[in-house]
Design an enzyme around this catalytic site. Sequence first.
Site, PDB file in Angstrom:
ATOM      1  N   TYR A   1       0.841  -1.205   0.000  1.00  0.00           N
ATOM      2  CA  TYR A   1       0.000   0.000   0.000  1.00  0.00           C
ATOM      3  C   TYR A   1       0.878   1.257   0.000  1.00  0.00           C
ATOM      4  O   TYR A   1       0.653   2.185  -0.770  1.00  0.00           O
ATOM      5  CB  TYR A   1      -0.926  -0.008   1.225  1.00  0.00           C
ATOM      6  CG  TYR A   1      -1.893   1.146   1.239  1.00  0.00           C
ATOM      7  CD1 TYR A   1      -3.147   1.032   0.644  1.00  0.00           C
ATOM      8  CD2 TYR A   1      -1.558   2.356   1.842  1.00  0.00           C
ATOM      9  CE1 TYR A   1      -4.036   2.094   0.645  1.00  0.00           C
ATOM     10  CE2 TYR A   1      -2.433   3.418   1.841  1.00  0.00           C
ATOM     11  CZ  TYR A   1      -3.678   3.292   1.248  1.00  0.00           C
ATOM     12  OH  TYR A   1      -4.549   4.354   1.241  1.00  0.00           O
TER      13      TYR A   1
ATOM     14  N   HIS B   1       1.342   4.124  -2.999  1.00  0.00           N
ATOM     15  CA  HIS B   1       1.052   5.538  -2.755  1.00  0.00           C
ATOM     16  C   HIS B   1       2.281   6.429  -2.902  1.00  0.00           C
ATOM     17  O   HIS B   1       2.152   7.643  -2.974  1.00  0.00           O
ATOM     18  CB  HIS B   1       0.345   5.725  -1.405  1.00  0.00           C
ATOM     19  CG  HIS B   1      -1.109   5.452  -1.522  1.00  0.00           C
ATOM     20  ND1 HIS B   1      -1.620   4.161  -1.496  1.00  0.00           N
ATOM     21  CD2 HIS B   1      -2.157   6.272  -1.725  1.00  0.00           C
ATOM     22  CE1 HIS B   1      -2.929   4.223  -1.669  1.00  0.00           C
ATOM     23  NE2 HIS B   1      -3.280   5.494  -1.807  1.00  0.00           N
TER      24      HIS B   1
ATOM     25  N   TRP C   1      -7.685   3.093 -10.840  1.00  0.00           N
ATOM     26  CA  TRP C   1      -6.890   3.100  -9.604  1.00  0.00           C
ATOM     27  C   TRP C   1      -7.567   2.249  -8.521  1.00  0.00           C
ATOM     28  O   TRP C   1      -6.911   1.456  -7.855  1.00  0.00           O
ATOM     29  CB  TRP C   1      -6.685   4.530  -9.109  1.00  0.00           C
ATOM     30  CG  TRP C   1      -5.964   4.596  -7.786  1.00  0.00           C
ATOM     31  CD1 TRP C   1      -6.531   4.740  -6.552  1.00  0.00           C
ATOM     32  CD2 TRP C   1      -4.560   4.496  -7.563  1.00  0.00           C
ATOM     33  NE1 TRP C   1      -5.567   4.753  -5.580  1.00  0.00           N
ATOM     34  CE2 TRP C   1      -4.342   4.602  -6.178  1.00  0.00           C
ATOM     35  CE3 TRP C   1      -3.471   4.345  -8.409  1.00  0.00           C
ATOM     36  CZ2 TRP C   1      -3.073   4.540  -5.613  1.00  0.00           C
ATOM     37  CZ3 TRP C   1      -2.200   4.292  -7.835  1.00  0.00           C
ATOM     38  CH2 TRP C   1      -2.014   4.390  -6.455  1.00  0.00           C
TER      39      TRP C   1
END
Length: 144
Positions: free
Chosen positions: A18, A22, A75
């Site tokens: 994650y 990002h 996304w």
Amino acid sequence: MERVSFVMRVKDGKQEEYIRRHRQVWPDVLAAHRRAGVTKMAIYMKGADLFLYMEVEDYARAVRMLNRSPEIIRWEEYMAPIMENAGDKCFDPANPYPESLPEIFFWEPVDDHREPRPLRPDAVDGAAPSPPHFLPSRQLPVQR
């Protein structure tokens, strides 16, 4: 301007993935958020729990725009395999923006470039101004 926050959760063991994703958010995703009126966004992580904060011109309008955006849809589909849930609901990449948490407290200092006015002790029944409503940080003993 609206302040919006909500909680999400990453699947256990997917925290590093994650974070990696990002660090490389697609520019088209950021541009879609800007077009939708998002002016600020931050995501915080503790373990697998995520807390998202954003400032947006109109959250309901932004959600409608983002849910129709091909970049955002792509996304969210990309993120879905590593997401556990959105708040108390199962993660749904077709509707990734839940209701905002209720705001309980917000403080922002006013910076109007004027000199602060001194408190007037006689303003309230002649009583002296109250002390600040916080305690200064504790002084810890220095170990030698």
